[in-house]
Motif scaffolding. Structure first.
Motif, PDB file in Angstrom:
ATOM      1  N   ILE A 364       0.863  -1.185   0.000  1.00 55.96           N
ATOM      2  CA  ILE A 364       0.000   0.000   0.000  1.00 55.96           C
ATOM      3  C   ILE A 364       0.893   1.227   0.000  1.00 55.96           C
ATOM      4  O   ILE A 364       1.757   1.389   0.868  1.00 55.96           O
ATOM      5  CB  ILE A 364      -0.934   0.052   1.235  1.00 55.96           C
ATOM      6  N   LYS A 372      -3.857   5.558   4.541  1.00 53.96           N
ATOM      7  CA  LYS A 372      -3.299   4.202   4.440  1.00 53.96           C
ATOM      8  C   LYS A 372      -3.491   3.446   5.757  1.00 53.96           C
ATOM      9  O   LYS A 372      -3.948   2.301   5.769  1.00 53.96           O
ATOM     10  CB  LYS A 372      -1.811   4.276   4.066  1.00 53.96           C
ATOM     11  N   ILE A 524       2.375  -1.455   4.344  1.00 53.02           N
ATOM     12  CA  ILE A 524       2.325  -0.022   4.039  1.00 53.02           C
ATOM     13  C   ILE A 524       3.755   0.483   4.053  1.00 53.02           C
ATOM     14  O   ILE A 524       4.520   0.201   4.987  1.00 53.02           O
ATOM     15  CB  ILE A 524       1.496   0.747   5.084  1.00 53.02           C
TER      16      ILE A 524
END
Length: 577
Positions: A364, A372, A524
């Motif tokens: 991500i 996020k 992330i």
């Protein structure tokens, strides 16, 4: 206070015995002036020494029992007060543990600490004084008034006038002082928050040479509390002179009326003496009530703040017969929108539709503020969706037992937290029953074993103050190892390798690929290198999914991903350091 008495629980017996023994103490004290009057009017007046000795012995016995009952009352009041305090603290702490992130956002950590310490201490002190005074003072006032009326009804009317007058004054003072104490405790929260921030950020304060600024900020906050306390205490301080004026006025009136009654023969010297003692008992009880009243004024503000936390209901329902088995690590977002305020006009996530297969590695990326972290927080139900639904293993996350869901979704948050204790104890937060072999295995996967073995005590090395004695990268790797020990179906890393060099980052990802093939991995990252080998990458922009595809396809078709990729690759030398 009544709303908190339910927290007495196992200390109810002591809470009942304290006023019971106070009552016995008061009944004995009430008859002491009556016997003193008889000693003066019968024994001394008639020079009857045996009578004086007889009643003197009775007085000593009654005083002894009164003292004994008073000691017992104090003991039981202290036990029940400390027990009430302990149970309230327990109830607050346990209720906080059930809070969702949304509930926690409502209260600052410093505010919760103040409520668990200062506010509960105020309540404990008010209760310990109140549990004795509520039984003692009213009984003392009523009984002493009855006894004085039997002696001289006319003089006893002085009490009937003075007590209600003093009560009106006390209530007026309380109403004026209460708002100031509410402000005081709110400012305590602000002060505690400033102190907590300063202590935790000492390295930043010193590196920016901001000691003078922090000192001045603390001084201003402390001065604000001081000013509020002065205003409140000036009002409360007026209680003492008000009661003193009433006491001396009543005694003077009694002496004037009593002296006249003695002269005309309506009253004896012993009766006047006993009425003065009864007057002192009544007015002393009123003074004691005023002291408790002051404590209650302070405690009332604390009680309101304590009840705010106790009455706070979690915004996240845990189903009674929730699903206890997470079949696999698949994740699906169906028309998901989310707002921290439940206001559909201010959405952090908008119409998210995603499908992640079990075992996939998903990256991500997105600009700061693109939500996020918010997206991944919804998977283990740290927050609940505002609209739509999220499926894990084909089941809506709201239908899972919360503990089972979160055991299956292991998350390393953006802000890494370690607890005071050994390295092994910190890692075993993931699984308290894990063997040392399992601990060492996950540390190898997280590339944490290399620096752990350099410590003198290795896995028994102590972690202090949230991990201040390890570097940022070491802390991240320990937190990753802790998450891996849960053996999760889904592993979420929220920018959790940002402080790790790219070489170590690559080794960690390689270990994931080899050893966590059946685990869904959601990563992330700000660095493209951390996610470029993912099966798919989610590109977020302003709370919307603007790209969800393989890295290769995104590089061809997604402007945001392409620009980020090219910017970082051009600065590759910088990125590698």
């Amino acid at each position: 206070m009544l709303s908190l008495l339910k927290s007495l629980r196992e200390y109810k017996k002591e809470a009942i015995l304290a006023p019971f023994f106070v009552s016995l103490e008061v009944f004995l004290e009430i008859f002491i002036p009556y016997l003193m009057a008889n000693i003066i009017d019968i024994g001394i007046k008639n020079s009857n020494l045996p009578y004086v000795i007889k009643l003197g012995i009775v007085l000593l016995v009654m005083a002894g029992f009164s003292l004994f009952f008073g000691i017992l009352a104090g003991r039981y009041a202290a036990i029940s007060g400390a027990g009430l305090s302990k149970n309230i603290r327990h109830d607050i702490f346990y209720n906080v543990q059930n809070f969702s992130f949304k509930n926690i956002d409502k209260f600052s950590s410093s505010s919760l600490v103040t409520r668990l310490t200062t506010d509960i201490s105020n309540v404990q002190m008010a209760y310990m004084m109140g549990v004795r005074t509520v039984a003692r003072s009213p009984i003392m006032i009523i009984m002493a008034l009855i006894m004085s009326m039997r002696i001289n009804f006319k003089i006893s009317l002085i009490f009937l006038i003075s007590v209600p007058l003093l009560a009106i004054v006390l209530i007026s003072i309380a109403k004026l002082a209460h708002p100031y104490f509410i402000k005081v405790f709110k400012n305590y929260d602000v002060l505690n928050n400033a102190v907590s921030e300063n202590v935790n950020a000492q390295r930043v304060v010193k590196s920016f040479v901001r000691e003078d600024y922090e000192n001045q900020k603390f001084k201003n906050l402390s001065k604000n509390i001081y000013d509020l306390f002065i205003k409140a205490e000036l009002l409360v301080a007026s209680v003492s002179p008000a009661t003193q004026v009433v006491i001396y006025t009543v005694i003077i009136l009694i002496l004037l009326n009593g002296g006249t009654s003695i002269v005309i023969g309506d009253m004896t010297t012993g009766q006047l003496t006993s009425i003065i003692v009864y007057a002192l008992q009544i007015l002393t009880s009123v003074i004691t009530l005023s002291i408790v009243f002051i404590l209650m004024i302070i405690a009332e503000s604390s009680i309101e703040r304590i009840n705010e936390v106790l009455n706070e209901k979690t915004t996240m329902e845990n189903p009674k017969n929730g699903e206890k088995v997470v079949k696999d690590g698949s994740v699906e977002f169906k028309d998901v929108s989310f707002s921290y305020s439940d206001n559909m006009q201010h959405l952090s996530l908008k119409n998210i539709n995603l499908k992640i297969e079990s075992g996939q590695t998903i990256g991500i990326i997105g600009a700061t503020g693109s939500s996020k972290s918010t997206l991944v927080h919804l998977i283990p139900r740290l927050y609940d969706v505002t609209q739509g639904e999220i499926l894990v293993g084909g089941v809506n996350v709201k239908n899972y037992d919360l503990e089972k869901l979160r055991d299956s979704v292991s998350m390393v948050l953006q802000k890494n937290t370690l607890f005071t204790g050994t390295i092994a104890e910190n890692i075993k937060w993931g699984n308290e029953n894990a063997s040392m072999q399992e601990v060492e295995n996950v540390c190898k996967m997280a590339c944490a074993d290399e620096f752990i073995n350099e410590f003198p005590n290795k896995y028994d090395e102590q972690i202090y103050e949230g991990g201040n004695n390890v570097s940022g990268g070491q802390k991240q790797r320990l937190c990753i190892a802790r998450a891996l020990l849960k053996n999760p179906k889904i592993l979420i890393l929220d920018d959790s390798t940002s402080a790790v060099d790219t070489k170590t980052d690559a080794r960690i990802r390689q270990a994931f690929a080899e050893d966590l093939k059946d685990t869904t991995k959601i990563i992330i990252a700000q660095r493209i290198s951390s996610v470029e080998n993912s099966d798919k990458i989610i590109v977020l922009d302003d709370g919307k999914v603007v790209g969800y595809d393989t890295p290769e396809n995104l590089l061809k078709n997604n402007t945001i991903y392409k620009e980020t990729y090219e910017a970082q690759k051009k600065g590759g030398v910088i990125d590698e350091n």
